[in-house]
Scaffold this motif. Structure first.
Motif, PDB file in Angstrom:
ATOM      1  N   PHE A 132       0.832  -1.216   0.000  1.00  9.32           N
ATOM      2  CA  PHE A 132       0.000   0.000   0.000  1.00  9.32           C
ATOM      3  C   PHE A 132       0.865   1.265   0.000  1.00  9.32           C
ATOM      4  O   PHE A 132       0.466   2.296  -0.548  1.00  9.32           O
ATOM      5  CB  PHE A 132      -0.940   0.004   1.204  1.00  9.32           C
ATOM      6  CG  PHE A 132      -2.097  -0.935   1.042  1.00  9.32           C
ATOM      7  CD1 PHE A 132      -3.121  -0.632   0.155  1.00  9.32           C
ATOM      8  CD2 PHE A 132      -2.170  -2.124   1.740  1.00  9.32           C
ATOM      9  CE1 PHE A 132      -4.201  -1.489  -0.011  1.00  9.32           C
ATOM     10  CE2 PHE A 132      -3.242  -2.997   1.574  1.00  9.32           C
ATOM     11  CZ  PHE A 132      -4.257  -2.677   0.699  1.00  9.32           C
ATOM     12  N   ALA A 169       1.654   3.498  -3.108  1.00 10.95           N
ATOM     13  CA  ALA A 169       0.591   4.250  -3.797  1.00 10.95           C
ATOM     14  C   ALA A 169       1.098   5.570  -4.366  1.00 10.95           C
ATOM     15  O   ALA A 169       1.919   6.247  -3.755  1.00 10.95           O
ATOM     16  CB  ALA A 169      -0.551   4.530  -2.829  1.00 10.95           C
ATOM     17  N   ARG A 170       0.600   5.915  -5.572  1.00 13.57           N
ATOM     18  CA  ARG A 170       0.935   7.226  -6.148  1.00 13.57           C
ATOM     19  C   ARG A 170      -0.321   7.806  -6.792  1.00 13.57           C
ATOM     20  O   ARG A 170      -1.161   7.058  -7.314  1.00 13.57           O
ATOM     21  CB  ARG A 170       2.069   7.112  -7.166  1.00 13.57           C
ATOM     22  CG  ARG A 170       1.686   6.300  -8.371  1.00 13.57           C
ATOM     23  CD  ARG A 170       2.817   6.058  -9.329  1.00 13.57           C
ATOM     24  NE  ARG A 170       2.442   4.977 -10.255  1.00 13.57           N
ATOM     25  CZ  ARG A 170       1.805   5.152 -11.399  1.00 13.57           C
ATOM     26  NH1 ARG A 170       1.468   6.354 -11.797  1.00 13.57           N
ATOM     27  NH2 ARG A 170       1.474   4.127 -12.163  1.00 13.57           N
ATOM     28  N   GLU A 182     -10.341  -1.959  -8.568  1.00 14.70           N
ATOM     29  CA  GLU A 182     -10.433  -0.721  -7.782  1.00 14.70           C
ATOM     30  C   GLU A 182     -11.174  -0.977  -6.479  1.00 14.70           C
ATOM     31  O   GLU A 182     -12.116  -1.773  -6.438  1.00 14.70           O
ATOM     32  CB  GLU A 182     -11.196   0.361  -8.569  1.00 14.70           C
ATOM     33  CG  GLU A 182     -10.315   1.097  -9.543  1.00 14.70           C
ATOM     34  CD  GLU A 182     -11.055   2.065 -10.457  1.00 14.70           C
ATOM     35  OE1 GLU A 182     -12.266   2.331 -10.240  1.00 14.70           O
ATOM     36  OE2 GLU A 182     -10.413   2.543 -11.404  1.00 14.70           O
ATOM     37  N   CYS A 208      -2.203   3.514   3.583  1.00 17.18           N
ATOM     38  CA  CYS A 208      -0.954   3.500   2.799  1.00 17.18           C
ATOM     39  C   CYS A 208       0.242   3.963   3.618  1.00 17.18           C
ATOM     40  O   CYS A 208       1.365   3.926   3.111  1.00 17.18           O
ATOM     41  CB  CYS A 208      -1.109   4.384   1.564  1.00 17.18           C
ATOM     42  SG  CYS A 208      -2.415   3.842   0.476  1.00 17.18           S
ATOM     43  N   LEU A 251      -0.682  11.767   0.950  1.00 18.21           N
ATOM     44  CA  LEU A 251      -1.171  11.153  -0.292  1.00 18.21           C
ATOM     45  C   LEU A 251      -2.506  11.770  -0.736  1.00 18.21           C
ATOM     46  O   LEU A 251      -2.613  12.356  -1.799  1.00 18.21           O
ATOM     47  CB  LEU A 251      -1.309   9.638  -0.097  1.00 18.21           C
ATOM     48  CG  LEU A 251      -1.678   8.830  -1.323  1.00 18.21           C
ATOM     49  CD1 LEU A 251      -0.557   8.842  -2.345  1.00 18.21           C
ATOM     50  CD2 LEU A 251      -2.013   7.385  -0.933  1.00 18.21           C
ATOM     51  N   PHE A 269      -5.608   6.591  -7.061  1.00 20.00           N
ATOM     52  CA  PHE A 269      -4.224   6.321  -6.705  1.00 20.00           C
ATOM     53  C   PHE A 269      -3.865   4.929  -7.210  1.00 20.00           C
ATOM     54  O   PHE A 269      -4.628   3.978  -7.003  1.00 20.00           O
ATOM     55  CB  PHE A 269      -4.043   6.390  -5.183  1.00 20.00           C
ATOM     56  CG  PHE A 269      -4.497   7.708  -4.602  1.00 20.00           C
ATOM     57  CD1 PHE A 269      -3.616   8.765  -4.478  1.00 20.00           C
ATOM     58  CD2 PHE A 269      -5.829   7.901  -4.223  1.00 20.00           C
ATOM     59  CE1 PHE A 269      -4.044   9.992  -3.972  1.00 20.00           C
ATOM     60  CE2 PHE A 269      -6.270   9.116  -3.724  1.00 20.00           C
ATOM     61  CZ  PHE A 269      -5.366  10.169  -3.603  1.00 20.00           C
ATOM     62  N   LEU A 307      -1.529   1.563  -7.206  1.00 14.65           N
ATOM     63  CA  LEU A 307      -0.701   0.813  -6.255  1.00 14.65           C
ATOM     64  C   LEU A 307       0.403   0.032  -6.949  1.00 14.65           C
ATOM     65  O   LEU A 307       1.291  -0.504  -6.291  1.00 14.65           O
ATOM     66  CB  LEU A 307      -1.578  -0.148  -5.438  1.00 14.65           C
ATOM     67  CG  LEU A 307      -2.562   0.535  -4.487  1.00 14.65           C
ATOM     68  CD1 LEU A 307      -3.590  -0.455  -3.971  1.00 14.65           C
ATOM     69  CD2 LEU A 307      -1.824   1.179  -3.326  1.00 14.65           C
ATOM     70  N   ASP A 308       0.289  -0.096  -8.254  1.00 14.55           N
ATOM     71  CA  ASP A 308       1.317  -0.827  -8.992  1.00 14.55           C
ATOM     72  C   ASP A 308       1.453  -0.199 -10.377  1.00 14.55           C
ATOM     73  O   ASP A 308       0.731   0.723 -10.735  1.00 14.55           O
ATOM     74  CB  ASP A 308       0.971  -2.333  -9.077  1.00 14.55           C
ATOM     75  CG  ASP A 308      -0.437  -2.575  -9.614  1.00 14.55           C
ATOM     76  OD1 ASP A 308      -1.096  -1.597 -10.070  1.00 14.55           O
ATOM     77  OD2 ASP A 308      -0.899  -3.722  -9.595  1.00 14.55           O
ATOM     78  N   ARG A 310      -4.028  -1.990 -10.096  1.00 13.60           N
ATOM     79  CA  ARG A 310      -4.754  -1.944  -8.818  1.00 13.60           C
ATOM     80  C   ARG A 310      -4.788  -0.507  -8.323  1.00 13.60           C
ATOM     81  O   ARG A 310      -3.753   0.140  -8.218  1.00 13.60           O
ATOM     82  CB  ARG A 310      -4.082  -2.872  -7.808  1.00 13.60           C
ATOM     83  CG  ARG A 310      -4.232  -4.313  -8.238  1.00 13.60           C
ATOM     84  CD  ARG A 310      -3.556  -5.282  -7.314  1.00 13.60           C
ATOM     85  NE  ARG A 310      -3.899  -6.634  -7.740  1.00 13.60           N
ATOM     86  CZ  ARG A 310      -3.297  -7.254  -8.754  1.00 13.60           C
ATOM     87  NH1 ARG A 310      -2.325  -6.666  -9.419  1.00 13.60           N
ATOM     88  NH2 ARG A 310      -3.674  -8.468  -9.102  1.00 13.60           N
ATOM     89  N   ARG A 311      -6.008  -0.049  -8.022  1.00 19.31           N
ATOM     90  CA  ARG A 311      -6.165   1.374  -7.694  1.00 19.31           C
ATOM     91  C   ARG A 311      -7.048   1.586  -6.456  1.00 19.31           C
ATOM     92  O   ARG A 311      -7.981   0.809  -6.214  1.00 19.31           O
ATOM     93  CB  ARG A 311      -6.801   2.112  -8.892  1.00 19.31           C
ATOM     94  CG  ARG A 311      -5.989   2.026 -10.162  1.00 19.31           C
ATOM     95  CD  ARG A 311      -6.704   2.640 -11.353  1.00 19.31           C
ATOM     96  NE  ARG A 311      -7.922   1.937 -11.752  1.00 19.31           N
ATOM     97  CZ  ARG A 311      -7.966   0.907 -12.588  1.00 19.31           C
ATOM     98  NH1 ARG A 311      -6.866   0.453 -13.149  1.00 19.31           N
ATOM     99  NH2 ARG A 311      -9.125   0.324 -12.874  1.00 19.31           N
ATOM    100  N   LEU A 312      -6.722   2.649  -5.719  1.00 22.17           N
ATOM    101  CA  LEU A 312      -7.578   3.099  -4.618  1.00 22.17           C
ATOM    102  C   LEU A 312      -8.273   4.371  -5.081  1.00 22.17           C
ATOM    103  O   LEU A 312      -7.690   5.170  -5.823  1.00 22.17           O
ATOM    104  CB  LEU A 312      -6.740   3.390  -3.371  1.00 22.17           C
ATOM    105  CG  LEU A 312      -5.982   2.205  -2.787  1.00 22.17           C
ATOM    106  CD1 LEU A 312      -5.068   2.668  -1.651  1.00 22.17           C
ATOM    107  CD2 LEU A 312      -6.942   1.124  -2.283  1.00 22.17           C
TER     108      LEU A 312
END
Ligand code: GTP
Ligand code: MG
Length: 212
Positions: free
Chosen positions: A18, A21-22, A40, A59, A64, A80, A82-83, A88-90
């Motif tokens: 986590f 995350a970006r 998501e 995270c 963030l 955001f 994650l990879d 994979r997104r938040l």
């Protein structure tokens, strides 16, 4: 559960997954969302409930998602990754239920978030963030009803638990658990400031993101 199993998924450190995350994009219209593929998990809830704070704690990244003292500031869907390449997104959704928001803005919210929740195929789970002192208000139920229609799993995050004593926390979580049983939702206690429940949340979200 031992400390080792609590922090690992397939031998990997969940916090580290986590922590990577970006910020990906802030969408003010459905057309600005990234392609609807992958996985998501979205954070929804009333304005000021603590969605962005929960995401940052998940995270372990302070800056963030933007935290605001003024409720209702976030009007866009913030994603955001994650990879790489953002499989994979938040998702930090704009909050609802803030009384001072004009009618037109409220309608815009319904269109943007309603569209997202109803149509997003990559959406695998919803974290419904609620202040533990004021859970399950009218619009929280509206959201629960919406997503039940598409059989989306929901995890109720009762945050700001640091504001309540232990007994009151337990009563609150029990009441919510019973109330949402009809919607097959899960419930946990959380505090972004103290870090309470962060590992439980990481496991819940990681499961939805289907990390190999
Ligand atoms: N005591 C305490 N305060 C918290 C906690 N989580 C968030 N807050 C505070 O609650 C306020 C709102 O937090 P945000 O995370 O910005 O809430 P939000 O749901 O993202 O709000 P919007 O983006 O406006 O919808 C801020 O002042 C936070 O510092 C918590 O667990 N405990
Ligand atoms: Mg926010």
């Amino acid at each position: 559960m031992t400390g080792k199993t609590a922090t690992c998924l397939g031998g990997r450190d969940l916090r580290a997954l986590f922590n990577a995350a970006r910020f990906l994009v802030g969408a003010t219209a459905p057309t600005q969302l990234p392609p609807d593929v992958g996985y998501e998990v979205a954070f929804a809830g009333r304005s000021n409930a603590g969605k962005s704070s929960a995401l940052n704690r998940l995270c372990d990244r302070r800056g963030l998602a933007r935290i605001s003292k003024q409720p209702g500031r976030t009007q866009q869907i913030n994603l955001f990754a994650l990879d790489a390449p953002a499989t994979r997104r938040l998702v930090d959704l704009p909050g609802y239920g803030f009384a001072k928001v004009p009618h037109q803005q409220r309608r815009r919210w319904e269109q943007l978030v309603g569209h997202y929740l109803m149509d997003r195929s990559s959406l695998r789970g919803l974290v419904l963030v609620m202040d533990i002192r004021h859970p399950l208000r009218e619009r929280d139920w509206m959201l629960l009803d919406w997503v039940q229609g598409r059989a989306l799993p929901v995890h109720c995050l009762l945050t700001k638990a640091d504001k309540l004593k232990r007994g009151a926390r337990q009563r609150a979580v029990q009441e919510v658990r019973e109330a949402v049983a009809s919607h097959a939702a899960t419930t946990q206690v959380f505090s972004a400031t103290e870090g309470t429940g962060v590992q439980v949340l990481r496991e819940q979200v990681a499961g939805w993101l289907d990390w190999p």
